[in-house]
Design a protein around this motif. Structure first.
Motif, PDB file in Angstrom:
ATOM      1  N   PHE A 150       2.657   6.042  -7.433  1.00  0.00           N
ATOM      2  CA  PHE A 150       1.706   6.357  -8.251  1.00  0.00           C
ATOM      3  C   PHE A 150       1.070   7.734  -7.963  1.00  0.00           C
ATOM      4  N   GLY A 151       1.862   8.436  -7.443  1.00  0.00           N
ATOM      5  CA  GLY A 151       1.207  10.044  -7.095  1.00  0.00           C
ATOM      6  C   GLY A 151       0.341  10.256  -6.028  1.00  0.00           C
ATOM      7  N   ARG A 152       0.542   9.361  -4.985  1.00  0.00           N
ATOM      8  CA  ARG A 152      -0.139   9.446  -3.971  1.00  0.00           C
ATOM      9  C   ARG A 152      -1.864   9.483  -4.279  1.00  0.00           C
ATOM     10  N   ARG A 153      -2.060   8.278  -4.727  1.00  0.00           N
ATOM     11  CA  ARG A 153      -3.588   7.991  -5.191  1.00  0.00           C
ATOM     12  C   ARG A 153      -4.066   7.457  -4.060  1.00  0.00           C
ATOM     13  N   THR A 154      -4.859   7.809  -3.181  1.00  0.00           N
ATOM     14  CA  THR A 154      -5.165   7.124  -2.095  1.00  0.00           C
ATOM     15  C   THR A 154      -6.128   6.000  -2.449  1.00  0.00           C
ATOM     16  N   ILE A 155      -7.098   5.930  -2.932  1.00  0.00           N
ATOM     17  CA  ILE A 155      -8.190   4.989  -3.473  1.00  0.00           C
ATOM     18  C   ILE A 155      -7.209   3.738  -4.317  1.00  0.00           C
ATOM     19  N   THR A 182       0.779  -1.349  -0.156  1.00  0.00           N
ATOM     20  CA  THR A 182       0.081  -0.105  -0.004  1.00  0.00           C
ATOM     21  C   THR A 182       1.002   1.141  -0.008  1.00  0.00           C
ATOM     22  N   VAL A 183       1.866   1.234   0.704  1.00  0.00           N
ATOM     23  CA  VAL A 183       2.882   2.299   0.862  1.00  0.00           C
ATOM     24  C   VAL A 183       3.447   2.770  -0.336  1.00  0.00           C
ATOM     25  N   GLY A 184       4.059   1.593  -0.949  1.00  0.00           N
ATOM     26  CA  GLY A 184       4.723   1.581  -2.169  1.00  0.00           C
ATOM     27  C   GLY A 184       4.010   1.985  -3.245  1.00  0.00           C
ATOM     28  N   VAL A 185       2.896   1.549  -3.501  1.00  0.00           N
ATOM     29  CA  VAL A 185       1.953   2.017  -4.465  1.00  0.00           C
ATOM     30  C   VAL A 185       1.408   3.659  -4.418  1.00  0.00           C
ATOM     31  N   HIS A 186       1.283   3.814  -2.902  1.00  0.00           N
ATOM     32  CA  HIS A 186       0.697   5.159  -2.899  1.00  0.00           C
ATOM     33  C   HIS A 186       1.928   6.208  -3.114  1.00  0.00           C
ATOM     34  N   LEU A 187       3.141   5.561  -2.953  1.00  0.00           N
ATOM     35  CA  LEU A 187       4.353   6.654  -3.197  1.00  0.00           C
ATOM     36  C   LEU A 187       4.777   6.635  -4.836  1.00  0.00           C
TER      37      LEU A 187
END
Length: 54
Positions: A32-37, A25-30
């Motif tokens: 891909f431009g902090r897209r929470t959903i 979750t943290v890796g994807v968040h950072l």
């Protein structure tokens, strides 16, 4: 955090899966431009797949 704590207490094998899902979750968040959903969705999917597959 409460859900993570409940998961770790209920199933010791699930603790590693939960921590891996948090890392994804943290890796994807950072990445891909902090897209929470998007990050929460992918992290949740990883957790569910790990629980059901292993």
């Amino acid at each position: 955090m409460t859900a993570l704590h409940g998961t770790m207490a209920a199933d010791p094998h699930g603790a590693g899966y939960a921590l891996l899902a948090v890392a994804v979750t943290v890796g994807v968040h950072l990445a891909f431009g902090r897209r929470t959903i998007l990050s929460v969705g992918i992290g949740t999917a990883v957790y569910v797949v790990l629980l059901n597959a292993l």
